[in-house]
Design a protein around this motif. Sequence first.
Motif, PDB file in Angstrom:
ATOM      1  N   PHE A  57       0.833  -1.334   0.070  1.00 29.45           N
ATOM      2  CA  PHE A  57      -0.098  -0.040  -0.063  1.00 29.45           C
ATOM      3  C   PHE A  57       0.927   1.266  -0.012  1.00 29.45           C
ATOM      4  N   PHE A  58       1.925   1.372   1.036  1.00 26.87           N
ATOM      5  CA  PHE A  58       2.786   2.449   0.896  1.00 26.87           C
ATOM      6  C   PHE A  58       3.924   2.708  -0.429  1.00 26.87           C
ATOM      7  N   ALA A  59       4.066   1.536  -0.957  1.00 23.03           N
ATOM      8  CA  ALA A  59       4.935   1.562  -2.052  1.00 23.03           C
ATOM      9  C   ALA A  59       3.924   2.084  -3.129  1.00 23.03           C
ATOM     10  N   ALA A  60       2.679   1.646  -3.328  1.00 22.99           N
ATOM     11  CA  ALA A  60       1.792   2.043  -4.451  1.00 22.99           C
ATOM     12  C   ALA A  60       1.552   3.806  -4.131  1.00 22.99           C
ATOM     13  N   LEU A  61       1.413   4.292  -2.943  1.00 21.69           N
ATOM     14  CA  LEU A  61       1.263   5.562  -2.551  1.00 21.69           C
ATOM     15  C   LEU A  61       2.423   6.340  -3.220  1.00 21.69           C
ATOM     16  N   ASP A  62       3.513   5.928  -2.830  1.00 23.47           N
ATOM     17  CA  ASP A  62       4.829   6.402  -3.009  1.00 23.47           C
ATOM     18  C   ASP A  62       5.044   6.606  -4.789  1.00 23.47           C
ATOM     19  N   GLU A  63       4.497   5.368  -5.304  1.00 21.45           N
ATOM     20  CA  GLU A  63       4.645   5.578  -6.845  1.00 21.45           C
ATOM     21  C   GLU A  63       3.320   6.458  -7.418  1.00 21.45           C
ATOM     22  N   GLY A  64       2.526   6.872  -6.719  1.00 24.90           N
ATOM     23  CA  GLY A  64       1.575   7.955  -7.168  1.00 24.90           C
ATOM     24  C   GLY A  64       0.493   7.131  -7.777  1.00 24.90           C
ATOM     25  N   GLU A  65       0.218   6.026  -7.384  1.00 22.73           N
ATOM     26  CA  GLU A  65      -0.941   5.126  -7.976  1.00 22.73           C
ATOM     27  C   GLU A  65      -2.230   5.812  -7.692  1.00 22.73           C
ATOM     28  N   ALA A  66      -3.262   5.445  -8.617  1.00 24.49           N
ATOM     29  CA  ALA A  66      -4.763   6.244  -8.359  1.00 24.49           C
ATOM     30  C   ALA A  66      -5.640   5.621  -7.336  1.00 24.49           C
ATOM     31  N   PHE A  67      -5.263   6.452  -6.107  1.00 25.12           N
ATOM     32  CA  PHE A  67      -6.102   6.090  -4.964  1.00 25.12           C
ATOM     33  C   PHE A  67      -7.037   7.255  -4.837  1.00 25.12           C
ATOM     34  N   LEU A  68      -8.232   6.857  -4.425  1.00 21.27           N
ATOM     35  CA  LEU A  68      -9.236   7.921  -3.980  1.00 21.27           C
ATOM     36  C   LEU A  68      -8.809   8.751  -2.957  1.00 21.27           C
ATOM     37  N   PRO A  69      -9.191  10.176  -3.082  1.00 23.64           N
ATOM     38  CA  PRO A  69      -8.721  10.924  -2.242  1.00 23.64           C
ATOM     39  C   PRO A  69      -8.976  10.617  -0.789  1.00 23.64           C
ATOM     40  N   ILE A  70     -10.000   9.986  -0.360  1.00 23.23           N
ATOM     41  CA  ILE A  70     -10.252   9.603   0.963  1.00 23.23           C
ATOM     42  C   ILE A  70      -9.320   8.467   1.535  1.00 23.23           C
ATOM     43  N   VAL A  71      -8.736   7.663   0.484  1.00 18.67           N
ATOM     44  CA  VAL A  71      -7.702   6.649   0.999  1.00 18.67           C
ATOM     45  C   VAL A  71      -6.310   7.288   1.283  1.00 18.67           C
ATOM     46  N   ARG A  72      -6.027   8.371   0.274  1.00 18.74           N
ATOM     47  CA  ARG A  72      -4.950   9.043   0.484  1.00 18.74           C
ATOM     48  C   ARG A  72      -4.714   9.781   1.767  1.00 18.74           C
ATOM     49  N   GLU A  73      -5.722  10.289   2.084  1.00 16.23           N
ATOM     50  CA  GLU A  73      -5.889  11.026   3.502  1.00 16.23           C
ATOM     51  C   GLU A  73      -5.916   9.985   4.465  1.00 16.23           C
ATOM     52  N   ALA A  74      -6.454   8.941   4.432  1.00 19.20           N
ATOM     53  CA  ALA A  74      -6.448   7.914   5.366  1.00 19.20           C
ATOM     54  C   ALA A  74      -5.005   7.460   5.537  1.00 19.20           C
ATOM     55  N   ALA A  75      -4.243   7.238   4.702  1.00 15.71           N
ATOM     56  CA  ALA A  75      -2.811   6.577   4.829  1.00 15.71           C
ATOM     57  C   ALA A  75      -2.143   7.314   6.103  1.00 15.71           C
ATOM     58  N   ALA A  76      -2.282   8.673   6.359  1.00 15.25           N
ATOM     59  CA  ALA A  76      -1.938   9.174   7.647  1.00 15.25           C
ATOM     60  C   ALA A  76      -1.873   8.220   8.725  1.00 15.25           C
ATOM     61  N   GLY A  77      -3.160   7.597   8.782  1.00 13.50           N
ATOM     62  CA  GLY A  77      -3.485   6.994  10.046  1.00 13.50           C
ATOM     63  C   GLY A  77      -3.284   5.577   9.967  1.00 13.50           C
ATOM     64  N   VAL A  78      -2.619   5.032   8.818  1.00 10.15           N
ATOM     65  CA  VAL A  78      -2.203   3.564   8.453  1.00 10.15           C
ATOM     66  C   VAL A  78      -0.854   3.383   9.251  1.00 10.15           C
ATOM     67  N   ARG A  79      -0.893   2.381   9.923  1.00  8.48           N
ATOM     68  CA  ARG A  79       0.364   1.946  10.528  1.00  8.48           C
ATOM     69  C   ARG A  79       1.481   1.673   9.564  1.00  8.48           C
ATOM     70  N   LYS A  80       2.637   2.085   9.630  1.00  7.66           N
ATOM     71  CA  LYS A  80       3.745   1.712   8.849  1.00  7.66           C
ATOM     72  C   LYS A  80       4.168   0.195   9.409  1.00  7.66           C
ATOM     73  N   PRO A  81       4.524  -0.947   8.372  1.00  4.68           N
ATOM     74  CA  PRO A  81       4.913  -2.041   8.768  1.00  4.68           C
ATOM     75  C   PRO A  81       6.440  -2.303   9.168  1.00  4.68           C
ATOM     76  N   GLU A  82       6.862  -2.950  10.112  1.00  4.64           N
ATOM     77  CA  GLU A  82       8.088  -3.000  10.464  1.00  4.64           C
ATOM     78  C   GLU A  82       9.041  -3.537   9.408  1.00  4.64           C
TER      79      GLU A  82
END
Length: 82
Positions: A57-82
């Motif tokens: 998910f985070f790799a796809a965000l970094d690559e600018g994939e076509a996420f809905l704005p609500i998903v992009r905004e929610a990413a700030a609350g998603v735990r980063k995996p170790e």
Amino acid sequence: MSHEDTPTPHPDGPHAKIVRMANQIGTFFLSKPHAEGVAGVAEHINKFWEPRMRRQFFAALDEGEAFLPIVREAAAGVRKPE
């Protein structure tokens, strides 16, 4: 945003499945008040997605994939995996 406005990931892209799944979650939460929807997307991903999926998910965000704005905004609350 209607279902017809949902961004479409590249069907052959390496992150197509993760993008599609995240956008399906986002579409569900679009019917909620905005803040509740954003929190709901993050909570769902944190609760049900294993670390490997969250890494994708985070790799796809970094690559600018076509996420809905609500998903992009929610990413700030998603735990980063170790």
